[in-house]
Design a protein around this motif. Structure first.
Motif, PDB file in Angstrom:
ATOM      1  N   THR A  47       2.112  -7.053 -10.414  1.00 17.93           N
ATOM      2  CA  THR A  47       2.928  -6.426  -9.382  1.00 17.93           C
ATOM      3  C   THR A  47       3.876  -5.400  -9.984  1.00 17.93           C
ATOM      4  OG1 THR A  47       2.850  -8.415  -8.030  1.00 17.93           O
ATOM      5  CG2 THR A  47       4.623  -6.870  -7.564  1.00 17.93           C
ATOM      6  N   VAL A  48       4.527  -5.795 -11.079  1.00 14.43           N
ATOM      7  CA  VAL A  48       5.475  -4.874 -11.719  1.00 14.43           C
ATOM      8  C   VAL A  48       4.750  -3.671 -12.287  1.00 14.43           C
ATOM      9  CG1 VAL A  48       7.091  -4.633 -13.632  1.00 14.43           C
ATOM     10  CG2 VAL A  48       7.127  -6.704 -12.225  1.00 14.43           C
ATOM     11  N   SER A  49       3.598  -3.929 -12.950  1.00 12.11           N
ATOM     12  CA  SER A  49       2.883  -2.823 -13.587  1.00 12.11           C
ATOM     13  C   SER A  49       2.320  -1.858 -12.569  1.00 12.11           C
ATOM     14  CB  SER A  49       1.740  -3.366 -14.451  1.00 12.11           C
ATOM     15  OG  SER A  49       0.730  -3.941 -13.640  1.00 12.11           O
ATOM     16  N   SER A  50       2.087  -2.315 -11.337  1.00 10.55           N
ATOM     17  CA  SER A  50       1.523  -1.430 -10.313  1.00 10.55           C
ATOM     18  C   SER A  50       2.605  -0.672  -9.556  1.00 10.55           C
ATOM     19  CB  SER A  50       0.705  -2.260  -9.314  1.00 10.55           C
ATOM     20  OG  SER A  50       1.558  -3.132  -8.591  1.00 10.55           O
ATOM     21  N   SER A  51       3.869  -0.891  -9.931  1.00  5.91           N
ATOM     22  CA  SER A  51       4.998  -0.180  -9.304  1.00  5.91           C
ATOM     23  C   SER A  51       5.062  -0.419  -7.805  1.00  5.91           C
ATOM     24  CB  SER A  51       4.887   1.334  -9.587  1.00  5.91           C
ATOM     25  OG  SER A  51       4.850   1.582 -10.959  1.00  5.91           O
ATOM     26  N   ARG A  52       4.811  -1.641  -7.414  1.00 10.46           N
ATOM     27  CA  ARG A  52       4.890  -1.945  -5.991  1.00 10.46           C
ATOM     28  C   ARG A  52       6.344  -2.007  -5.558  1.00 10.46           C
ATOM     29  NH1 ARG A  52       0.909  -6.997  -5.142  1.00 10.46           N
ATOM     30  NH2 ARG A  52       1.929  -7.011  -3.109  1.00 10.46           N
ATOM     31  N   THR A  53       6.572  -1.571  -4.329  1.00 10.95           N
ATOM     32  CA  THR A  53       7.925  -1.563  -3.791  1.00 10.95           C
ATOM     33  C   THR A  53       8.383  -2.985  -3.496  1.00 10.95           C
ATOM     34  OG1 THR A  53       7.461   0.563  -2.766  1.00 10.95           O
ATOM     35  CG2 THR A  53       9.351  -0.675  -1.928  1.00 10.95           C
ATOM     36  N   PRO A  54       9.598  -3.375  -3.887  1.00 13.10           N
ATOM     37  CA  PRO A  54      10.090  -4.721  -3.584  1.00 13.10           C
ATOM     38  C   PRO A  54      10.059  -4.985  -2.087  1.00 13.10           C
ATOM     39  CG  PRO A  54      11.553  -3.588  -5.123  1.00 13.10           C
ATOM     40  CD  PRO A  54      10.578  -2.578  -4.628  1.00 13.10           C
ATOM     41  N   THR A  55       9.709  -6.221  -1.730  1.00 11.12           N
ATOM     42  CA  THR A  55       9.581  -6.553  -0.316  1.00 11.12           C
ATOM     43  C   THR A  55      10.896  -6.400   0.433  1.00 11.12           C
ATOM     44  OG1 THR A  55       9.967  -8.887  -0.832  1.00 11.12           O
ATOM     45  CG2 THR A  55       7.686  -8.153  -0.753  1.00 11.12           C
ATOM     46  N   ASP A 102      -0.496  10.929  -0.252  1.00  8.76           N
ATOM     47  CA  ASP A 102      -0.193  12.181   0.449  1.00  8.76           C
ATOM     48  C   ASP A 102      -0.605  12.117   1.916  1.00  8.76           C
ATOM     49  OD1 ASP A 102       0.756  13.493  -1.899  1.00  8.76           O
ATOM     50  OD2 ASP A 102      -1.327  13.817  -2.514  1.00  8.76           O
ATOM     51  N   ILE A 103      -1.549  11.234   2.229  1.00 10.84           N
ATOM     52  CA  ILE A 103      -2.087  11.165   3.591  1.00 10.84           C
ATOM     53  C   ILE A 103      -1.720   9.858   4.285  1.00 10.84           C
ATOM     54  CG2 ILE A 103      -4.227  11.109   4.949  1.00 10.84           C
ATOM     55  CD1 ILE A 103      -5.435  13.032   2.945  1.00 10.84           C
ATOM     56  N   PHE A 104      -1.763   8.757   3.546  1.00 12.27           N
ATOM     57  CA  PHE A 104      -1.485   7.451   4.138  1.00 12.27           C
ATOM     58  C   PHE A 104      -0.208   6.852   3.557  1.00 12.27           C
ATOM     59  CE2 PHE A 104      -6.186   7.875   4.219  1.00 12.27           C
ATOM     60  CZ  PHE A 104      -6.374   7.872   5.596  1.00 12.27           C
ATOM     61  N   ASP A 105       0.405   5.977   4.335  1.00 13.65           N
ATOM     62  CA  ASP A 105       1.605   5.262   3.887  1.00 13.65           C
ATOM     63  C   ASP A 105       1.162   4.151   2.940  1.00 13.65           C
ATOM     64  OD1 ASP A 105       3.867   3.687   3.580  1.00 13.65           O
ATOM     65  OD2 ASP A 105       4.541   3.961   5.646  1.00 13.65           O
ATOM     66  N   VAL A 106       1.180   4.427   1.646  1.00 15.74           N
ATOM     67  CA  VAL A 106       0.618   3.509   0.662  1.00 15.74           C
ATOM     68  C   VAL A 106       1.404   2.205   0.581  1.00 15.74           C
ATOM     69  CG1 VAL A 106       1.881   4.523  -1.278  1.00 15.74           C
ATOM     70  CG2 VAL A 106      -0.283   3.333  -1.689  1.00 15.74           C
ATOM     71  N   GLU A 107       2.719   2.266   0.728  1.00 18.94           N
ATOM     72  CA  GLU A 107       3.525   1.039   0.650  1.00 18.94           C
ATOM     73  C   GLU A 107       3.183   0.101   1.806  1.00 18.94           C
ATOM     74  OE1 GLU A 107       5.004   0.663  -1.975  1.00 18.94           O
ATOM     75  OE2 GLU A 107       5.389   2.683  -2.736  1.00 18.94           O
ATOM     76  N   TYR A 108       3.064   0.672   2.986  1.00 12.71           N
ATOM     77  CA  TYR A 108       2.725  -0.162   4.147  1.00 12.71           C
ATOM     78  C   TYR A 108       1.306  -0.698   4.022  1.00 12.71           C
ATOM     79  CZ  TYR A 108       2.085  -1.755   8.911  1.00 12.71           C
ATOM     80  OH  TYR A 108       1.832  -2.536  10.004  1.00 12.71           O
ATOM     81  N   PHE A 109       0.404   0.113   3.538  1.00  9.93           N
ATOM     82  CA  PHE A 109      -0.990  -0.279   3.345  1.00  9.93           C
ATOM     83  C   PHE A 109      -1.071  -1.523   2.463  1.00  9.93           C
ATOM     84  CE2 PHE A 109      -4.829   0.341   0.595  1.00  9.93           C
ATOM     85  CZ  PHE A 109      -5.805   0.154   1.562  1.00  9.93           C
ATOM     86  N   GLU A 139      -4.527  -0.723  12.046  1.00 12.10           N
ATOM     87  CA  GLU A 139      -3.181  -1.245  11.823  1.00 12.10           C
ATOM     88  C   GLU A 139      -2.615  -0.914  10.436  1.00 12.10           C
ATOM     89  OE1 GLU A 139      -2.926  -5.383  12.933  1.00 12.10           O
ATOM     90  OE2 GLU A 139      -4.331  -5.103  14.597  1.00 12.10           O
ATOM     91  N   ALA A 140      -3.430  -1.041   9.393  1.00 15.00           N
ATOM     92  CA  ALA A 140      -2.902  -0.866   8.034  1.00 15.00           C
ATOM     93  C   ALA A 140      -2.871   0.591   7.582  1.00 15.00           C
ATOM     94  CB  ALA A 140      -3.727  -1.698   7.048  1.00 15.00           C
ATOM     95  N   LEU A 141      -3.793   1.398   8.099  1.00  5.84           N
ATOM     96  CA  LEU A 141      -3.863   2.796   7.663  1.00  5.84           C
ATOM     97  C   LEU A 141      -2.960   3.683   8.525  1.00  5.84           C
ATOM     98  CD1 LEU A 141      -7.588   3.442   6.673  1.00  5.84           C
ATOM     99  CD2 LEU A 141      -5.575   3.422   5.189  1.00  5.84           C
TER     100      LEU A 141
END
Length: 505
Positions: free
Chosen positions: A77-85, A152-159, A241-243
């Motif tokens: 999770t850390v290495s993928s730079s995911r946004t904290p919940t 650039d096209i999709f909301d990656v954090e929400y995805f 829903e996710a995209l």
């Protein structure tokens, strides 16, 4: 005292003297018995202690294993730079915990909507193979030459966050796997129109062997039919829903819709009459000699456009050409579309420009595009990115009161399915063969306007996006209804479904 008495006294004295010795012996025996009992008790306690120690060690090992797995997941999770919940303003589903079978990397191919469908399929494959999906790469080498990436096209954090109860998605490979991939990466295109058995029996063992597998293509890699309902429902969930679009695209698209709605209802016309489409199709109805020559040269310039010699007139009569702006103007009028309605053109530059749009504009003066609704400065960040511009049109098309595609391309198919999912919103699916036949008869003076209008309405009475069964043609997936056009398993129940007659003409 005689001998006997003396003996007796001697004996008695001896016995009296020996009694202390006998007591000592008894005490010794008793002590020995107690010692043996104590020894047994101590040994028993030692055995229990050893058993407890073994159980403790086993539990500790299990606990350490669990902690290790959690730390590994945390490291990914850390290495993928995911946004904290904690940064999300909406509730997140609980994270699904599963034994990871490996990593799936994918390179999407095609235009926006072809890639969109492929991404939905790849998420679904990753989930049911219990692997970790790396955020897909988008196609930067196709005809459209758009260098946009996923974020650039999709909301990656929400995805990533919205699907965490189904599958683990990372922005990039963890460091250890990156090192392996740098040395060797197994790449392959999965077989088109495959069922889940193919992925279980062929792809999963490959992932388990190499740990990381890269798919070179994503379009149409899952079958339309014959898949478990839970597989089909997840495809829908990802798509509808996710995209979500990236915030800048979403905000501008919502602004376009607000501008349109402030003036009343609007119809979105997906007018596929751009130069590349006309050149590719070989259809030149209404074009002059100079334009025909230009289109022919363009068709021959692209070697991957396999069909070069095309009979335009024959193809048009078969209902295989994109409808022209002039044909569309007559068709919308014949169908009784209000003359005053706003008609939003969802397309790139129309080939022939205003000369070809004149008839349509005369019939529908409230003809608009995003370029006429917004200041140039607001579109500038997106202008050189065809997929981002297409995303704006996609959103507006889904939100419109009526959607009318003029050619059966990927956007037409995917938007139609999205509108079905939102409650069977009106989508007029033009029968191009019927349109061409009727237009030719009317222009030749063979039928009156009233007859022309009546026949046009009759030809499209059951082609407005109503509930219908998806057409299934075993062994011919390209000829049957596309899943994302009619995601039947995900739609609200309906009575007496009809067989879909959308032949994409």
């Amino acid at each position: 005292m005689g001998f006997s008495e003396a003996r007796f006294e001697e004996t008695e004295g001896r016995e009296m003297k020996e009694k202390p010795y006998s007591n000592k012996m008894s005490l010794k025996y008793i002590s020995m018995a107690k010692a043996e009992k104590l020894k047994s008790l101590i040994l028993a306690r030692i055995r229990v202690a050893r058993l407890n120690l073994w159980v403790t060690r086993a539990l500790s090992m299990l606990l350490l294993l669990g902690i290790t797995m959690q730390l590994k997941s945390l490291g990914e999770t850390v290495s993928s730079s995911r946004t904290p919940t904690s940064t999300f303003s909406y509730p997140l589903p609980p994270e699904r915990v599963y034994e990871n079978n490996g990593y799936l990397m994918v390179s999407s191919n095609g235009g926006l909507n072809q890639m969109r469908s492929g991404i939905c399929d790849m998420v679904t494959v990753a989930r049911f193979l219990n692997v970790t999906l790396i955020v897909p790469e988008l196609d930067n080498t196709s005809f459209w030459n758009d260098d946009s990436q996923f974020a650039d096209i999709f909301d990656v954090e929400y995805f990533i966050a919205s699907l965490r109860d189904e599958v683990r998605i990372l922005k990039e490979l963890p460091p250890q796997q990156k090192g392996k991939v740098a040395e060797s990466l197994f790449s392959m295109p999965p077989i088109s129109w495959s069922n889940m058995t193919y992925y279980y029996n062929v792809i999963l063992p490959r992932i388990q062997t190499t740990e990381v597998v890269h798919f070179q293509k994503t379009d149409a890699r899952l079958a339309n039919n014959g898949l478990p309902v839970e597989v089909q429902k997840l495809r829908c969930r990802v798509n509808y829903e996710a995209l979500r679009f990236a915030p800048p695209i979403q905000a501008l698209a919502e602004k376009i819709v607000r501008i349109l709605r402030d003036k009343g209802p609007f119809l979105v016309l997906h007018l596929r009459y751009e130069m590349d489409m006309i050149a590719f199709s070989g259809c030149n109805e209404g074009c002059n000699e100079q334009e025909i020559d230009e289109l022919t040269k363009m068709r021959y310039a692209y070697p991957w456009w396999k069909e070069k010699v095309i009979d335009s007139a024959q193809k048009r009569l078969a209902g295989l050409c994109p409808l022209t702006p002039e044909e569309i103007a007559l068709t919308l009028q014949a169908l009784g579309i209000d003359h005053n309605i706003q008609v939003y053109i969802a397309a790139g530059d129309i080939y022939g420009g205003e000369r070809r749009l004149a008839t349509l504009r005369a019939a529908y003066p409230n003809l608009v595009k995003k370029e006429t609704l917004l200041p140039s400065s607001e579109l500038d960040p997106f202008r050189n990115h065809s997929n981002q511009m297409a995303a704006l049109d996609y959103y507006v098309a889904v939100q419109s009161e009526t959607f009318v595609p003029t050619n059966g391309g990927n956007m037409a198919k995917v938007v139609e399915g999205h509108r079905r999912y939102l409650g069977f919103k009106k989508t007029i699916l033009l029968n191009r063969k019927a349109v061409v036949d009727l237009v030719d008869l009317y222009k030749a003076g063979s039928i009156s306007w009233d007859k022309f209008s009546s026949e046009m309405k009759k030809a499209h009475a059951d082609r407005i996006g109503n509930p219908a069964e998806r057409l299934v043609i075993p062994g011919k997936p390209k000829e049957e209804d596309y899943f994302y056009t009619n995601p039947e398993e995900c739609l609200a129940s309906f009575d007496k479904p009809q067989l879909s007659n959308d032949d994409h003409q």
